[in-house]
Design a protein around this motif. Sequence first.
Motif, PDB file in Angstrom:
ATOM      1  N   ASP A 102      -0.386  -8.528  -2.876  1.00 47.69           N
ATOM      2  CA  ASP A 102      -1.343  -8.662  -1.780  1.00 47.69           C
ATOM      3  C   ASP A 102      -1.147  -9.982  -1.055  1.00 47.69           C
ATOM      4  OD1 ASP A 102      -2.508  -6.275  -2.552  1.00 47.69           O
ATOM      5  OD2 ASP A 102      -4.098  -7.241  -3.699  1.00 47.69           O
ATOM      6  N   LEU A 103      -1.317  -9.943   0.262  1.00 49.09           N
ATOM      7  CA  LEU A 103      -1.345 -11.158   1.075  1.00 49.09           C
ATOM      8  C   LEU A 103      -2.683 -11.167   1.800  1.00 49.09           C
ATOM      9  CD1 LEU A 103       1.431 -12.634   3.325  1.00 49.09           C
ATOM     10  CD2 LEU A 103      -0.963 -12.763   3.921  1.00 49.09           C
ATOM     11  N   ASP A 104      -3.525 -12.146   1.463  1.00 52.05           N
ATOM     12  CA  ASP A 104      -4.810 -12.344   2.141  1.00 52.05           C
ATOM     13  C   ASP A 104      -4.667 -13.531   3.067  1.00 52.05           C
ATOM     14  OD1 ASP A 104      -6.645 -10.389   0.959  1.00 52.05           O
ATOM     15  OD2 ASP A 104      -6.239 -11.457  -0.908  1.00 52.05           O
ATOM     16  N   ALA A 105      -5.102 -13.380   4.307  1.00 51.04           N
ATOM     17  CA  ALA A 105      -5.052 -14.463   5.280  1.00 51.04           C
ATOM     18  C   ALA A 105      -6.442 -14.643   5.876  1.00 51.04           C
ATOM     19  CB  ALA A 105      -4.037 -14.167   6.379  1.00 51.04           C
ATOM     20  N   PHE A 126      -5.129  -8.870   5.986  1.00 54.87           N
ATOM     21  CA  PHE A 126      -4.700  -8.388   4.681  1.00 54.87           C
ATOM     22  C   PHE A 126      -3.488  -7.491   4.863  1.00 54.87           C
ATOM     23  CE2 PHE A 126      -4.508  -5.109   1.433  1.00 54.87           C
ATOM     24  CZ  PHE A 126      -4.494  -5.883   0.284  1.00 54.87           C
ATOM     25  N   GLN A 127      -2.540  -7.612   3.943  1.00 57.06           N
ATOM     26  CA  GLN A 127      -1.390  -6.719   3.925  1.00 57.06           C
ATOM     27  C   GLN A 127      -0.808  -6.710   2.525  1.00 57.06           C
ATOM     28  OE1 GLN A 127       2.336  -8.324   5.908  1.00 57.06           O
ATOM     29  NE2 GLN A 127       0.853  -9.848   6.636  1.00 57.06           N
ATOM     30  N   THR A 128       0.005  -5.703   2.253  1.00 54.38           N
ATOM     31  CA  THR A 128       0.724  -5.653   0.988  1.00 54.38           C
ATOM     32  C   THR A 128       2.206  -5.848   1.278  1.00 54.38           C
ATOM     33  OG1 THR A 128       0.938  -3.254   1.068  1.00 54.38           O
ATOM     34  CG2 THR A 128      -0.971  -4.150  -0.119  1.00 54.38           C
ATOM     35  N   PHE A 129       2.931  -6.310   0.260  1.00 56.44           N
ATOM     36  CA  PHE A 129       4.358  -6.556   0.418  1.00 56.44           C
ATOM     37  C   PHE A 129       5.026  -6.496  -0.952  1.00 56.44           C
ATOM     38  CE2 PHE A 129       2.549 -10.621  -0.629  1.00 56.44           C
ATOM     39  CZ  PHE A 129       3.492 -11.209  -1.451  1.00 56.44           C
ATOM     40  N   THR A 130       6.351  -6.454  -0.945  1.00 57.83           N
ATOM     41  CA  THR A 130       7.146  -6.563  -2.166  1.00 57.83           C
ATOM     42  C   THR A 130       8.145  -7.700  -1.972  1.00 57.83           C
ATOM     43  OG1 THR A 130       9.001  -5.118  -1.549  1.00 57.83           O
ATOM     44  CG2 THR A 130       7.009  -4.038  -2.418  1.00 57.83           C
ATOM     45  N   VAL A 131       8.898  -7.997  -3.025  1.00 55.16           N
ATOM     46  CA  VAL A 131       9.911  -9.045  -2.913  1.00 55.16           C
ATOM     47  C   VAL A 131      11.044  -8.641  -1.965  1.00 55.16           C
ATOM     48  CG1 VAL A 131       9.427 -10.101  -5.145  1.00 55.16           C
ATOM     49  CG2 VAL A 131      11.108  -8.250  -4.997  1.00 55.16           C
ATOM     50  N   LEU A 132      11.066  -7.384  -1.548  1.00 58.65           N
ATOM     51  CA  LEU A 132      12.069  -6.905  -0.593  1.00 58.65           C
ATOM     52  C   LEU A 132      11.631  -7.112   0.848  1.00 58.65           C
ATOM     53  CD1 LEU A 132      12.907  -3.540  -2.399  1.00 58.65           C
ATOM     54  CD2 LEU A 132      14.165  -5.703  -2.530  1.00 58.65           C
ATOM     55  N   ASP A 133      10.382  -7.514   1.054  1.00 62.61           N
ATOM     56  CA  ASP A 133       9.804  -7.656   2.394  1.00 62.61           C
ATOM     57  C   ASP A 133       9.773  -9.114   2.851  1.00 62.61           C
ATOM     58  OD1 ASP A 133       9.208  -4.888   2.421  1.00 62.61           O
ATOM     59  OD2 ASP A 133       7.321  -5.257   1.373  1.00 62.61           O
ATOM     60  N   ASN A 134       9.548  -9.293   4.141  1.00 57.57           N
ATOM     61  CA  ASN A 134       9.299 -10.594   4.752  1.00 57.57           C
ATOM     62  C   ASN A 134       7.966 -10.501   5.497  1.00 57.57           C
ATOM     63  OD1 ASN A 134      11.765 -12.052   4.106  1.00 57.57           O
ATOM     64  ND2 ASN A 134      12.773 -10.616   5.462  1.00 57.57           N
ATOM     65  N   PRO A 151       7.465 -13.492  -2.151  1.00 50.38           N
ATOM     66  CA  PRO A 151       7.589 -14.029  -3.508  1.00 50.38           C
ATOM     67  C   PRO A 151       7.063 -13.003  -4.517  1.00 50.38           C
ATOM     68  CG  PRO A 151       5.606 -14.879  -2.499  1.00 50.38           C
ATOM     69  CD  PRO A 151       6.308 -14.041  -1.445  1.00 50.38           C
ATOM     70  N   PRO A 152       7.421 -13.146  -5.785  1.00 50.43           N
ATOM     71  CA  PRO A 152       6.889 -12.219  -6.788  1.00 50.43           C
ATOM     72  C   PRO A 152       5.483 -12.631  -7.235  1.00 50.43           C
ATOM     73  CG  PRO A 152       8.471 -13.677  -7.801  1.00 50.43           C
ATOM     74  CD  PRO A 152       8.449 -14.012  -6.335  1.00 50.43           C
ATOM     75  N   ALA A 153       4.563 -12.669  -6.290  1.00 53.83           N
ATOM     76  CA  ALA A 153       3.184 -13.074  -6.590  1.00 53.83           C
ATOM     77  C   ALA A 153       2.292 -12.728  -5.404  1.00 53.83           C
ATOM     78  CB  ALA A 153       3.120 -14.578  -6.856  1.00 53.83           C
ATOM     79  N   ASP A 154       0.981 -12.620  -5.677  1.00 53.06           N
ATOM     80  CA  ASP A 154       0.014 -12.492  -4.588  1.00 53.06           C
ATOM     81  C   ASP A 154      -0.006 -13.792  -3.795  1.00 53.06           C
ATOM     82  OD1 ASP A 154      -0.768  -9.906  -5.317  1.00 53.06           O
ATOM     83  OD2 ASP A 154      -2.356 -10.634  -6.623  1.00 53.06           O
ATOM     84  N   VAL A 155      -0.357 -13.689  -2.511  1.00 54.90           N
ATOM     85  CA  VAL A 155      -0.398 -14.851  -1.619  1.00 54.90           C
ATOM     86  C   VAL A 155      -1.747 -14.879  -0.922  1.00 54.90           C
ATOM     87  CG1 VAL A 155       0.610 -15.906   0.453  1.00 54.90           C
ATOM     88  CG2 VAL A 155       2.103 -14.809  -1.238  1.00 54.90           C
TER      89      VAL A 155
END
Length: 189
Positions: free
Chosen positions: A82-85, A97-105, A144-148
Amino acid sequence: VDVALDDCQGPAIGGTAEIIAGPNPPYNAFDVITLLATPDPGFLFKHWTDGNCNILVEEAQFNHTIEGDFTFIAVFEAIIYDLDAAASAGGMVNPGFQTFTVLDNPVVNATADPGYAFDLWIDLLGSVPPGTDMFDPMLTFPGPPADVSVEAVFVPIPYDVTASATGIGTVAPTLQTKFIGDAVTVTAY
């Protein structure tokens, strides 16, 4: 022994697959080997399949008794983070808010309200990769391999207010620095 992402035909990323115990090849009938699938950061091991995408084993490490030719493919999947802004007073972020993986930018944009300027991003969890430009209103980085969690900080823009008198008389003060929403008081003499 091969590696695949999400399905047995996917690209070979997400981890490693190896034979970690047993005799050296060539193998003989009834030799026992131990296989191990190890996910990379940001990935999970799903299962082992054969060359036809049939699921064979769901444990990352297992023993196999040689009974003939064999193919094992370790299948991995990217973890969803998860990416919370959020935004301080004086602006907004998109998306919040958005979701991502380590394959994303992932990308987040900060937009200042009138009378404010974007200052910087604050990394609230310490998980934004080093080297990311935290002073660019368009925040982008390799996942990154973590929530942001980040916050866009906005600062009020100072305005100079100049007062002058024409003819007979004066005004005070002649110069003031104010911010949007501030009251301006000038006295005429």
